[in-house]
Design an enzyme around this catalytic site. Structure first.
Site, PDB file in Angstrom:
ATOM      1  N   LYS A   5       0.850  -1.187   0.000  1.00 16.11           N
ATOM      2  CA  LYS A   5       0.000   0.000   0.000  1.00 16.11           C
ATOM      3  C   LYS A   5       0.891   1.244   0.000  1.00 16.11           C
ATOM      4  O   LYS A   5       1.955   1.239   0.615  1.00 16.11           O
ATOM      5  CB  LYS A   5      -0.881  -0.035   1.255  1.00 16.11           C
ATOM      6  CG  LYS A   5      -1.888   1.101   1.366  1.00 16.11           C
ATOM      7  CD  LYS A   5      -2.731   0.911   2.649  1.00 16.11           C
ATOM      8  CE  LYS A   5      -3.772   2.014   2.803  1.00 16.11           C
ATOM      9  NZ  LYS A   5      -4.581   1.826   4.029  1.00 16.11           N
ATOM     10  N   SER A  18      -9.537   1.716   3.500  1.00 15.34           N
ATOM     11  CA  SER A  18      -8.763   2.509   2.579  1.00 15.34           C
ATOM     12  C   SER A  18      -7.776   1.702   1.736  1.00 15.34           C
ATOM     13  O   SER A  18      -7.322   2.191   0.694  1.00 15.34           O
ATOM     14  CB  SER A  18      -7.973   3.551   3.380  1.00 15.34           C
ATOM     15  OG  SER A  18      -7.022   2.899   4.207  1.00 15.34           O
ATOM     16  N   SER A  53      -9.422  -0.599   7.695  1.00 14.44           N
ATOM     17  CA  SER A  53      -8.940  -0.432   6.321  1.00 14.44           C
ATOM     18  C   SER A  53      -8.315  -1.660   5.675  1.00 14.44           C
ATOM     19  O   SER A  53      -8.019  -1.647   4.487  1.00 14.44           O
ATOM     20  CB  SER A  53      -7.926   0.711   6.266  1.00 14.44           C
ATOM     21  OG  SER A  53      -8.586   1.945   6.307  1.00 14.44           O
TER      22      SER A  53
END
Lengths: 476, 484
Positions: free
Chosen positions: A76, A151, A175
């Site tokens: 990420k 997210s 997330s």
């Protein structure tokens, strides 16, 4: 090349020479290209990944390869990787190249994993749909009109669409687990402090956890045991020894566990009936497998979300102050003096969702409101943690949904952001309490969209949690 | 103005920042060094790159605890670090890590000496924090330059209660703090380079009032003298305001050393809401019994305790004790001499006289003084034993020793041929000779002109080439004069 369900099979084929790391990298690179419309990756490192693959192939031949040799990983865009762009999907970090490795990234590299690219996410990990990225939304591979969750949306979709074998995401309020649920994956948020946060871009420091996306519990276990543990760079990380999670998984599940299910959740407004039903069915399976299930009360449920949003945004407002246009990243070309340097750079560099959370956090920390919001939320957080721990003293696990709905359509909540915050209703409790929680697949809804189930355990009980979750995925 | 001053009480509180002499910064391993090229002592943590976390330098905590112990403070066992949020280009994280709610040291006092005697100035707290970088505004340049070398350098802030009543006391407190940090070896105490900085909170109230007046914070005073000047100026300025029926504005003022006046800075700062909250990136730090004990055990003797020892145990005048303990290096040198001779006053005279003037002349510290304390002690013993005279020792032997510091005092005395003669057998012939040569003078002496003995002594010294032990020679001479 076929798609592998587990890393164990990959290693098996690598060992017997039926597969090379270069094959694996090429396979994923070609998938990334084919599925570029999903917008899962912000950067791909093809030459570098292939080069590393050939190096590791040689190591495998020489018998000197590390534990994760052949594992193709996506990270990420909140994890620092030396010499690579790092910008939390934000314009404010335009052009920023990290000068160091996050501890988790370093440990992956040391174990001979191959990092294939950096993944799209909500800006500064703030969001539940991956729509707040400065680089556009990520599409759910199960239905391209729907969000992948957030997210860590790019990280979830990358595993879902076989663009890499596993992903590292971050979980501040759900997330990792929420997108895992939306994409039909396993997603672990370990105990707070189990994995060093050094090199993880901070959102809400006292909640932030690095998490793992995989297709199976086993892959999560093998990665966790590599990246978890003490680290001199993070004073808040736990020094408890790290168990051999993967090895412990292979033990047969002999114990009869006590499972709690929270009554308040069943009554929650907006909980999609198919999710309630899927979970009920799973609870039946659990009972049938010889474990006990009790319905319990958790009257603090309604305070979990406000507590989280007050404290996480308070920390975020301060954590994001360093992005000021002075030393690196975006600086507004319209700058005329110091005030305008700050105002313009930050107004132009941060997206709306991030600005909203900075404002909220600044407000709750301001002198006149500090006690009413921040201090009170800290007290409520302690209560939530105590109450959650009380339950986990009596029960091995709490089982609950992760999300009130399955993946929603892109743009659904654009006009009503509060609705979007409700998407975190079930996932934030584990972050507020700091305990480990995992998302595991639990069937599909009428439209064929994945449903996830959440299992929560007590602090540092990852071994037990993984063991039980693994059994859950095999109960039908 | 002086008569007006009689109407008012001056109330002062000081905030003293001391840069700690740790090798590295407080929250990372970047070097803590003064005078490096700009922006060289910095890494990703100092620059607040995304993903970085602070890690506490325990040495900084240890230094702060030392100052706390020296100031009779209570040491907080459980320490939380707080974020003080504000934007400034030399503040990389956008917040300063400090201690708001749990300062490492609470309460305590520092004893100062003023004209009226000793008094204890109460402390509010001592806390640990990090320094910011340095913004450099060059004359005529539009841009501001920032040097981050200083960012993250550990500081302690010593905060007094509003317990100071005169600028003399304020100065005394500052010099005491400076002396203490130097003795503790935790800060070089250099105000010109900014390693010791002081802000003063000044207010006035009518004599006998119980409510403090509005306070003004004065910044930018880079010497003790300037702190005192600023306070004096502020005292009069605030009185004038009140006498004119105006009120004092609570604000931050800067001191201008050129005209000795204070000037209001932008009051904007007053509106700053720093949004303090506990830093979630630094785990709370506990001071264990064992650690505290370890620090207590390594505490050096402090100037006040030493001075007391010198006056009580060594029977030295207070003035000597003060001069000798003014700096640690001198005190240590003096102590080393006292380990080898019991003539403490002589040791004091040597240090305060020839040694200090040599150090001053060459701007050296006592550690750098070429002649070892053992040699000075040897000289004192030689003088007391009548082997050499103080005059010869201080003028000839000392000078020679500075050139040949590896020789002993006795060797030098021998080489210079200045060992005193206290042998009666060799002195008597000289005395007899002198008495024989000056019969008229002897007559004068006998008729009561006792002062004339100095003339005889002079002759004896001349003829012995200065080697005669004056004490012995004087005795023998007096005896002989009585006899003839």
């Amino acid at each position: 090349m076929r798609t592998y369900a587990t890393f164990r099979e990959i290693q098996h084929d690598l060992q017997r020479g039926a597969l090379t790391c270069q094959d694996l990298v090429r396979h994923h690179l070609s998938n990334i290209e084919k599925k570029s419309h999903l917008n899962a990756f912000l950067s791909v490192f093809p030459e570098e990944a292939l080069e590393r693959a050939s190096l590791i192939d040689q190591k495998i031949k020489n018998g000197t390869a590390g534990k994760l040799a052949g594992l193709v990983v996506g990270i990420k865009d909140v994890l620092a990787y030396t010499g690579h762009p790092l910008q939390a999907s934000s314009k404010i970090l335009n052009g920023f190249i990290s000068q160091f490795n996050a501890t988790a990234v370093q440990r992956l590299l040391d174990a001979d994993a191959i990092i294939i690219g950096r993944q799209n996410c909500d800006e500064f990990a703030m969001g539940s749909s991956n729509e707040s990225s400065a680089f556009g939304p990520v599409l759910n591979d199960a239905d391209n009109t729907r969000v992948p969750g957030g997210s860590s949306g790019g990280s979830a979709v990358a595993v879902q669409a076989d663009l890499c074998q596993i992903s590292l995401g971050s979980d501040t309020g759900g997330s990792v687990r929420q997108p895992a649920a939306f994409c039909g994956l396993v997603g672990l948020k370990p105990t707070y402090s189990r994995i060093s946060r050094y090199g993880l871009i901070a959102y809400g420091s006292s909640f932030d956890c690095i998490g793992i996306f995989a297709k199976c519990v086993e892959d999560v276990a093998v990665v966790l045991e590599v990246i978890a543990g003490a680290d001199d760079e993070d004073s808040t990380v736990s020094r408890l020894p790290v168990p051999q999670y993967a090895e412990e998984l292979s033990r047969t599940l002999s114990k009869s566990y006590k499972v709690a299910y929270v009554r308040e959740i069943d009554d929650a407004e907006g909980l999609q009936p198919e999710i309630r039903d899927a979970i009920q069915r799973k609870l039946d399976h659990i009972k049938n497998a010889g474990h006990s299930v009790d319905v319990i009360d958790f009257p603090l449920q309604e305070y979990v979300l406000p507590t989280y949003y007050i404290l996480a945004t308070a920390e975020a407002s301060s954590n994001l102050s360093r992005y000021d246009g002075v030393r690196y990243g975006y600086r507004s070309p319209q700058t005329t003096d110091l005030q305008s340097l700050y105002k313009k750079s930050r107004s132009e560099g941060f997206g709306k969702e991030v600005q909203k959370r900075i404002l909220l956090g600044t407000f709750v920390l301001s002198a006149s409101y500090y006690d009413a919001y921040y201090t009170k939320a800290q007290k409520v957080r302690r209560l939530i943690r105590e109450k959650t721990k009380d339950i986990l003293k009596q029960y091995d696990f709490i089982v609950m949904p992760i999300t009130p709905t399955t993946a929603f359509k892109i743009g659904t909540h654009t006009d009503n952001p509060l609705e979007m915050y409700l998407a975190d209703l079930f996932s934030v409790q584990a972050n507020v309490a700091g305990v480990p929680a995992i998302a595991v697949p639990c069937g599909e809804d009428k439209l064929g969209l994945p449903i996830g189930l959440q299992v929560i355990a007590d602090d540092f009980q990852e071994s037990k949690l993984l063991h039980f979750s693994d059994a859950l995925t095999k109960m039908n | 103005m002086n008569s007006l001053r009689e109407k008012y009480t001056l109330v002062i509180g000081l905030e003293v920042h001391a840069q700690l002499l740790t090798k590295s910064k407080i929250y990372n391993s970047d070097a803590n060094a003064f005078g490096s090229d700009p922006n060289t002592n910095l890494g990703v943590i100092t620059l607040a790159h995304p993903g970085t976390l602070p890690k506490l330098n325990k040495k900084a905590v240890e230094f702060a605890i030392k100052m706390g112990l020296a100031s009779h403070c209570e040491i907080s066992r459980f320490n939380i670090f707080d974020r003080k949020n504000y934007f400034y280009p030399d503040l990389p994280k956008g917040y300063q890590l400090t201690q708001d709610r749990t300062p490492i040291c609470k309460g305590g006092y520092i004893t100062v000496t003023v004209k009226e005697g000793d008094r204890d100035v109460k402390l509010n707290r001592i806390h640990i924090e990090e320094d910011a970088g340095k913004s450099i505004h060059l004359e005529g340049e539009r841009d501001t330059l920032v040097d981050f070398n200083r960012a993250g350098v550990p500081l302690i802030e010593i905060v007094t209660e509003p317990d100071i009543r005169t600028s003399e006391e304020a100065g005394a407190l500052l010099s005491e703090v400076r002396k203490m940090v130097r003795y503790l070896d935790i800060c070089d105490g250099n105000m010109e380079e900014g390693s010791l900085r002081c802000d003063a909170n000044v207010s006035v109230m009518l004599k006998g009032a119980t409510q403090y007046g509005k306070k003004v914070e004065i910044k930018n005073m880079n010497s003790i003298r300037n702190v005192q000047r600023a306070i004096e100026h502020e005292f009069d300025r605030q009185i004038s305001l009140l006498e004119r029926g105006e009120s004092v504005v609570s604000e931050t003022r800067t001191f201008d050393a050129n005209d000795g006046k204070t000037y209001g800075m932008r009051t904007k700062e007053e509106l700053n809401d720093y949004r303090y909250f506990p830093d979630p990136d630094l785990s709370p730090m506990e001071v264990s019994d064992a650690w505290l004990k370890e620090i207590q055990d390594t505490m050096p003797e402090l100037p006040r305790a030493l001075a007391k020892k010198y006056t009580n145990e060594y029977q030295l005048p207070e003035y000597d004790a003060l001069v000798l303990t003014d700096s640690k290096d001198v005190a240590q040198y003096f102590e080393a001499i006292c380990g080898r001779t019991k003539n403490y006053k002589a040791a004091s005279n040597w240090v305060m006289g020839p040694v200090k003037s040599y150090l001053k002349e060459l701007s050296l510290t006592a550690d750098e003084f070429p002649v070892g304390p053992a040699i000075i002690a040897e000289m004192i013993e030689l003088i007391d034993g009548g082997k050499i005279s103080y005059t010869i020792a201080s003028q000839q032997i000392f000078t020679e020793l500075l050139k040949n510091p590896n020789k002993t005092a006795f060797e030098v005395a021998q080489q210079l041929n200045v060992i005193q003669d206290s042998n009666q057998d060799s002195l008597m012939p000289i005395i007899n000779e002198v008495i024989k040569e000056f019969p008229l003078k002897v007559e004068e002496y006998k008729h009561g002109k006792k002062g004339i003995i100095a003339m005889f002594m002079g002759e004896v010294m001349k003829r012995s080439k200065g080697k005669a032990d004056p004490k012995v020679a004087n005795e023998l001479l007096t005896k002989k004069l009585k006899e003839v």
